[in-house]
Design a protein around this motif. Structure first.
Motif, PDB file in Angstrom:
ATOM      1  N   MET A  96       0.863  -1.337   0.019  1.00  0.00           N
ATOM      2  CA  MET A  96      -0.120   0.050  -0.104  1.00  0.00           C
ATOM      3  C   MET A  96       0.806   1.353  -0.010  1.00  0.00           C
ATOM      4  O   MET A  96       2.109   1.240   0.878  1.00  0.00           O
ATOM      5  N   SER A  97       0.329   2.301  -0.760  1.00  0.00           N
ATOM      6  CA  SER A  97       1.203   3.442  -0.706  1.00  0.00           C
ATOM      7  C   SER A  97       0.750   4.256   0.610  1.00  0.00           C
ATOM      8  O   SER A  97      -0.011   3.993   1.538  1.00  0.00           O
ATOM      9  N   ILE A  98       1.873   5.233   0.869  1.00  0.00           N
ATOM     10  CA  ILE A  98       1.615   6.166   1.988  1.00  0.00           C
ATOM     11  C   ILE A  98       0.351   6.614   2.299  1.00  0.00           C
ATOM     12  O   ILE A  98      -0.211   6.659   3.232  1.00  0.00           O
ATOM     13  N   LYS A  99      -0.170   7.256   1.117  1.00  0.00           N
ATOM     14  CA  LYS A  99      -1.308   7.877   1.030  1.00  0.00           C
ATOM     15  C   LYS A  99      -2.621   6.875   1.080  1.00  0.00           C
ATOM     16  O   LYS A  99      -3.437   7.248   1.967  1.00  0.00           O
ATOM     17  N   GLU A 100      -2.602   5.602   0.757  1.00  0.00           N
ATOM     18  CA  GLU A 100      -3.586   4.770   0.929  1.00  0.00           C
ATOM     19  C   GLU A 100      -3.566   4.353   2.611  1.00  0.00           C
ATOM     20  O   GLU A 100      -4.684   4.180   3.129  1.00  0.00           O
ATOM     21  N   ILE A 101      -2.405   4.185   3.182  1.00  0.00           N
ATOM     22  CA  ILE A 101      -2.182   3.922   4.463  1.00  0.00           C
ATOM     23  C   ILE A 101      -2.811   5.002   5.403  1.00  0.00           C
ATOM     24  O   ILE A 101      -3.663   4.798   6.189  1.00  0.00           O
ATOM     25  N   ALA A 102      -2.660   6.275   4.879  1.00  0.00           N
ATOM     26  CA  ALA A 102      -3.053   7.385   5.676  1.00  0.00           C
ATOM     27  C   ALA A 102      -4.386   7.547   5.748  1.00  0.00           C
ATOM     28  O   ALA A 102      -5.277   8.014   6.671  1.00  0.00           O
ATOM     29  N   GLU A 103      -5.138   7.288   4.402  1.00  0.00           N
ATOM     30  CA  GLU A 103      -6.572   7.232   4.210  1.00  0.00           C
ATOM     31  C   GLU A 103      -7.185   6.256   5.243  1.00  0.00           C
ATOM     32  O   GLU A 103      -8.209   6.478   5.992  1.00  0.00           O
ATOM     33  N   ILE A 104      -6.956   5.137   5.240  1.00  0.00           N
ATOM     34  CA  ILE A 104      -7.147   4.050   6.063  1.00  0.00           C
ATOM     35  C   ILE A 104      -7.203   4.272   7.751  1.00  0.00           C
ATOM     36  O   ILE A 104      -8.190   4.102   8.349  1.00  0.00           O
ATOM     37  N   LEU A 105      -6.086   4.953   8.052  1.00  0.00           N
ATOM     38  CA  LEU A 105      -5.772   4.924   9.417  1.00  0.00           C
ATOM     39  C   LEU A 105      -6.346   6.699   9.845  1.00  0.00           C
ATOM     40  O   LEU A 105      -6.236   6.756  10.892  1.00  0.00           O
ATOM     41  N   ASP A 106      -6.716   7.370   8.782  1.00  0.00           N
ATOM     42  CA  ASP A 106      -7.202   8.678   8.903  1.00  0.00           C
ATOM     43  C   ASP A 106      -5.934   9.281   9.637  1.00  0.00           C
ATOM     44  O   ASP A 106      -6.218   9.920  10.876  1.00  0.00           O
ATOM     45  N   LYS A 107      -4.921   9.274   9.016  1.00  0.00           N
ATOM     46  CA  LYS A 107      -3.804  10.237   9.627  1.00  0.00           C
ATOM     47  C   LYS A 107      -3.096  11.172   8.390  1.00  0.00           C
ATOM     48  O   LYS A 107      -3.330  10.516   7.211  1.00  0.00           O
ATOM     49  N   SER A 108      -2.412  11.798   8.790  1.00  0.00           N
ATOM     50  CA  SER A 108      -1.479  12.578   7.831  1.00  0.00           C
ATOM     51  C   SER A 108      -0.509  11.454   7.178  1.00  0.00           C
ATOM     52  O   SER A 108      -0.016  10.629   7.664  1.00  0.00           O
ATOM     53  N   GLU A 109      -0.270  12.044   5.970  1.00  0.00           N
ATOM     54  CA  GLU A 109       1.073  11.263   5.218  1.00  0.00           C
ATOM     55  C   GLU A 109       2.229  11.341   5.997  1.00  0.00           C
ATOM     56  O   GLU A 109       3.000  10.274   6.302  1.00  0.00           O
ATOM     57  N   SER A 110       2.553  12.638   6.495  1.00  0.00           N
ATOM     58  CA  SER A 110       3.986  12.295   7.197  1.00  0.00           C
ATOM     59  C   SER A 110       3.715  11.961   8.681  1.00  0.00           C
ATOM     60  O   SER A 110       4.744  11.092   9.071  1.00  0.00           O
ATOM     61  N   ALA A 111       2.639  11.659   9.113  1.00  0.00           N
ATOM     62  CA  ALA A 111       2.598  10.936  10.448  1.00  0.00           C
ATOM     63  C   ALA A 111       2.625   9.540  10.243  1.00  0.00           C
ATOM     64  O   ALA A 111       3.478   8.759  10.938  1.00  0.00           O
ATOM     65  N   ILE A 112       2.188   9.099   8.845  1.00  0.00           N
ATOM     66  CA  ILE A 112       2.428   7.666   8.554  1.00  0.00           C
ATOM     67  C   ILE A 112       3.931   7.118   8.276  1.00  0.00           C
ATOM     68  O   ILE A 112       4.519   6.183   8.698  1.00  0.00           O
ATOM     69  N   LYS A 113       4.435   8.244   7.656  1.00  0.00           N
ATOM     70  CA  LYS A 113       5.777   8.057   7.398  1.00  0.00           C
ATOM     71  C   LYS A 113       6.732   7.847   8.469  1.00  0.00           C
ATOM     72  O   LYS A 113       7.505   6.909   8.822  1.00  0.00           O
ATOM     73  N   MET A 114       6.228   8.658   9.780  1.00  0.00           N
ATOM     74  CA  MET A 114       6.939   8.706  10.903  1.00  0.00           C
ATOM     75  C   MET A 114       6.852   7.355  11.927  1.00  0.00           C
ATOM     76  O   MET A 114       7.557   6.661  12.210  1.00  0.00           O
ATOM     77  N   LYS A 115       5.340   6.872  11.490  1.00  0.00           N
ATOM     78  CA  LYS A 115       5.023   5.782  12.220  1.00  0.00           C
ATOM     79  C   LYS A 115       5.852   4.608  11.588  1.00  0.00           C
ATOM     80  O   LYS A 115       6.032   3.529  12.237  1.00  0.00           O
ATOM     81  N   ILE A 116       5.938   4.625  10.086  1.00  0.00           N
ATOM     82  CA  ILE A 116       6.639   3.494   9.735  1.00  0.00           C
ATOM     83  C   ILE A 116       8.002   3.344  10.143  1.00  0.00           C
ATOM     84  O   ILE A 116       8.603   2.522  10.398  1.00  0.00           O
TER      85      ILE A 116
END
Lengths: 191, 86
Positions: A153-173
């Motif tokens: 999944m792309s960062i954008k797709e993960i961000a949409e599913i988890l309802d977070k910003s893309e930068s928050a997802i990058k940090m999370k990963i």
């Protein structure tokens, strides 16, 4: 012969055949392709075979009822897995009454995230060891790692599913990778 | 190539369908289909019944009465202005 031919048909074609004919055998093909993977994700997130069985049923009912709405913007597999993750995350949140399953690094405006954690070790880890590591790290970290490295999944797709910003997802990963590697070293360093 | 089959993807290799999953799913799907077919068949009739029970919807009542030739029967006072009773 016909069954063999259908095996190689792309998902999108199977969906359109099903929507045009309403023949249940076409939906069965989709179930056979993805049922095992959905079930295994549900077991991995819910940690209970009975719950995972029910969850798989519910996920496929959602897919069945919404198949006509599948737009084809993403891959069918991504759509199926996003329904699965949404279902499991909602279930865990309701059961634990924990709205903040993914909030340990609740930093929405972190700016540009530079992911300098090497992933080679993680991606080439022995499967049995990876299973142990994924059981040891927090569920939120495990989920983002599965989304990124198992389901592409792309960062954008993960961000949409988890309802977070893309930068928050990058940090999370980035943090999840770091935790997984540290856990791996802690458990297997002497072996 | 190695990225396509990384250790995360190999985790998925031994995934199996849930026991009786397909049978249960087919059961749920045929139940949904039967219910939706029943709704599709009987719901319009049910609403029609409700409407007629509440006194509306009958076309006969809305039509003007006709004579033997099919012409419309006009009431005596239809074209005359209403007058107060004497």
């Amino acid at each position: 012969m016909r069954k063999q031919a259908l095996k190689n048909i792309p998902d999108e074609e199977i969906i359109s055949l099903y929507l045009n004919t309403r023949e249940s055998s076409y939906f069965s093909i989709l179930y056979k392709r993805y049922g095992g993977k959905v079930f295994s994700k549900c077991i991995s997130l819910l940690k209970d075979e009975e719950l995972a069985n029910d969850a798989t049923q519910d996920v496929f009912m959602k897919i069945y009822l919404n198949l006509a709405k599948f737009s084809g913007k993403s891959k069918f597999s991504t759509w199926v897995y996003s329904i699965t993750y949404n279902y499991c995350i909602d279930f865990i949140r309701r059961r634990k009454k924990d709205r903040n399953l993914f909030a340990d690094d609740e930093v929405e405006n972190v700016g540009e995230v530079i992911d300098d954690v090497p992933e080679k070790e993680l991606l080439e880890m022995e499967v049995s060891r990876l299973k142990v590591v994924l059981e040891k790290i927090p569920l939120g970290d495990k989920t983002v790692l599965l989304m990124k490295y198992q389901d592409d999944m792309s960062i954008k797709e993960i961000a949409e599913i988890l309802d977070k910003s893309e930068s928050a997802i990058k940090m999370k990963i980035k943090r999840a990778k770091h935790k997984a590697q540290k856990t791996y070293k802690d458990i297997f360093k002497d072996l | 190539m190695s990225e396509e089959r990384n250790s995360f993807k190999r985790l998925d290799d031994d995934s199996e369908l849930p026991p009786n999953g397909e049978k249960e799913l087919n059961g749920s799907i045929s139940l949904i289909n039967s219910v939706s077919r029943v709704i599709e068949l009987y719901l319009p009739g049910f609403f029609q019944l409700l409407i007629s029970m509440s006194g509306g919807g009958s076309e006969k009542k809305l039509k003007s009465p006709r004579n033997a030739d099919g012409g419309e029967i006009k009431r005596d006072n239809e074209n005359s202005p209403s007058e107060p009773p004497l």
